[in-house]
Design a protein around this motif. Structure first.
Motif, PDB file in Angstrom:
ATOM      1  N   UNK A 118      38.088  40.123  38.393  1.00  0.00           N
ATOM      2  CA  UNK A 118      37.959  39.216  37.252  1.00  0.00           C
ATOM      3  C   UNK A 118      38.794  37.944  37.418  1.00  0.00           C
ATOM      4  N   UNK A 119      39.369  37.760  38.606  1.00  0.00           N
ATOM      5  CA  UNK A 119      40.338  36.680  38.770  1.00  0.00           C
ATOM      6  C   UNK A 119      39.738  35.281  38.591  1.00  0.00           C
ATOM      7  N   UNK A 120      38.428  35.118  38.774  1.00  0.00           N
ATOM      8  CA  UNK A 120      37.814  33.801  38.567  1.00  0.00           C
ATOM      9  C   UNK A 120      37.405  33.570  37.123  1.00  0.00           C
ATOM     10  N   UNK A 121      37.379  34.638  36.334  1.00  0.00           N
ATOM     11  CA  UNK A 121      36.964  34.516  34.934  1.00  0.00           C
ATOM     12  C   UNK A 121      38.146  34.442  33.982  1.00  0.00           C
ATOM     13  N   UNK A 122      39.234  35.119  34.322  1.00  0.00           N
ATOM     14  CA  UNK A 122      40.409  35.151  33.442  1.00  0.00           C
ATOM     15  C   UNK A 122      41.653  34.815  34.268  1.00  0.00           C
ATOM     16  N   UNK A 123      42.294  33.714  33.934  1.00  0.00           N
ATOM     17  CA  UNK A 123      43.487  33.294  34.682  1.00  0.00           C
ATOM     18  C   UNK A 123      44.577  34.360  34.587  1.00  0.00           C
ATOM     19  N   UNK A 124      45.247  34.581  35.696  1.00  0.00           N
ATOM     20  CA  UNK A 124      46.315  35.575  35.763  1.00  0.00           C
ATOM     21  C   UNK A 124      47.668  34.880  35.891  1.00  0.00           C
TER      22      UNK A 124
END
Length: 286
Positions: free
Chosen positions: A193-199
């Motif tokens: 999900x790293x491209x959809x939700x910034x970590x």
């Protein structure tokens, strides 16, 4: 009560909770649960104190001139004469989904504003946010008043054009909570999900004072914008790298220096004398 008055009342009532209590709780969780003892260090306390002083000056300015700022934004929007979408397009959509869509739309506008702030002329406005050498949840609110006005004007115009003004409070709440989260010192990267939700790892590279990361990871919430527009940077977990912008000559613990930095830098540019210090505006690769 008219919308502007309601908005002002909302900001006044949320300042203490959003800007002080929630970040303080997150810092304590980091220190006690995740064993990040540096969250309670003297260095962290000094940076946080400077952040809070900058925040309260900015919020005081914003609230004092709230109506004037809102009127100027509306006047500018009216001059553009942009056709709006049909408000009926969102009928029947659940508010939670509209809030998520509104947040993604807000982040797209914020991305381009953010990118402009990583140019030579825009950097002095944005330098306040990068001045924190101990990045934590409080850093989310270390923003110069000029940047606050620019960013707010941009996403209010976008959400108004989308006929989503009723979504703005929910989108801002989601944005505030997520922005505090990504500034925490955590190694999480969000996997698929790293491209959809910034970590936190993704955004921590944006604050890293290393040339390879300058002007990278500009999206606050949706890294997909960086991937699409060529500013994505993901070499792995962000560990043991300096934070802040001291290499650009930006103070980290002096709120007066932080708040006056834009005026001093623009005056230097106007006078034709370039700063001898490297700017945070030219990444080594884009």
């Amino acid at each position: 009560m008219d919308p502007v008055t309601r908005a002002a009342a909302f900001y006044k009532s949320s300042v203490l909770i959003e800007v002080v209590l929630v970040p303080a709780l997150l810092c304590l969780i980091l220190a006690l649960v995740f064993r990040r003892r540096t969250e309670l260090s003297w260095h962290a306390i000094q940076n946080t104190a400077a952040t809070l002083l900058v925040v309260f000056v900015n919020y005081g300015f914003a609230l004092w001139f709230f109506r004037d700022i809102a009127a100027a934004i509306q006047a500018g929007y009216d001059l553009l004469r942009i056709p709006q979408l049909d408000a009926a397009i969102w009928n029947g959509w659940p508010i939670w989904l509209l809030a998520v869509l509104g947040l993604a739309a807000k982040d797209l506008v914020d991305y381009w504003n953010h990118r402009l702030m990583h140019t030579r002329l825009g950097w002095p406005t944005h330098a306040a946010h990068h001045s924190d050498t101990h990045v934590n949840a409080f850093t989310a609110f270390r923003i110069h008043a000029i940047e606050m006005v620019m960013m707010t004007a941009g996403h209010i115009m976008m959400l108004t054009w989308l006929q989503m003004p009723h979504v703005i409070p929910a989108a801002l709440i989601l944005s505030g909570l997520h922005t505090m989260y990504v500034h925490m010192d955590l190694p999480w990267r969000h996997g698929p999900l790293k491209l959809l939700i910034a970590s936190p790892s993704f955004h921590r590279w944006h604050h890293a004072d290393v040339p390879a990361a300058y002007g990278k990871n500009l999206a606050n919430h949706v890294p997909l914008w960086d991937k699409l527009f060529g500013t994505y940077y993901d070499p792995g977990p962000c560990r043991d790298v300096p934070m802040g912008a001291t290499s650009s000559g930006v103070e980290d613990k002096d709120p007066v220096a932080i708040l006056t930095y834009p005026v001093r830098e623009w005056a230097r540019m106007w006078s034709g004398r370039r700063s001898a210090k490297p700017a945070r505006t030219k990444p080594s690769h884009v």
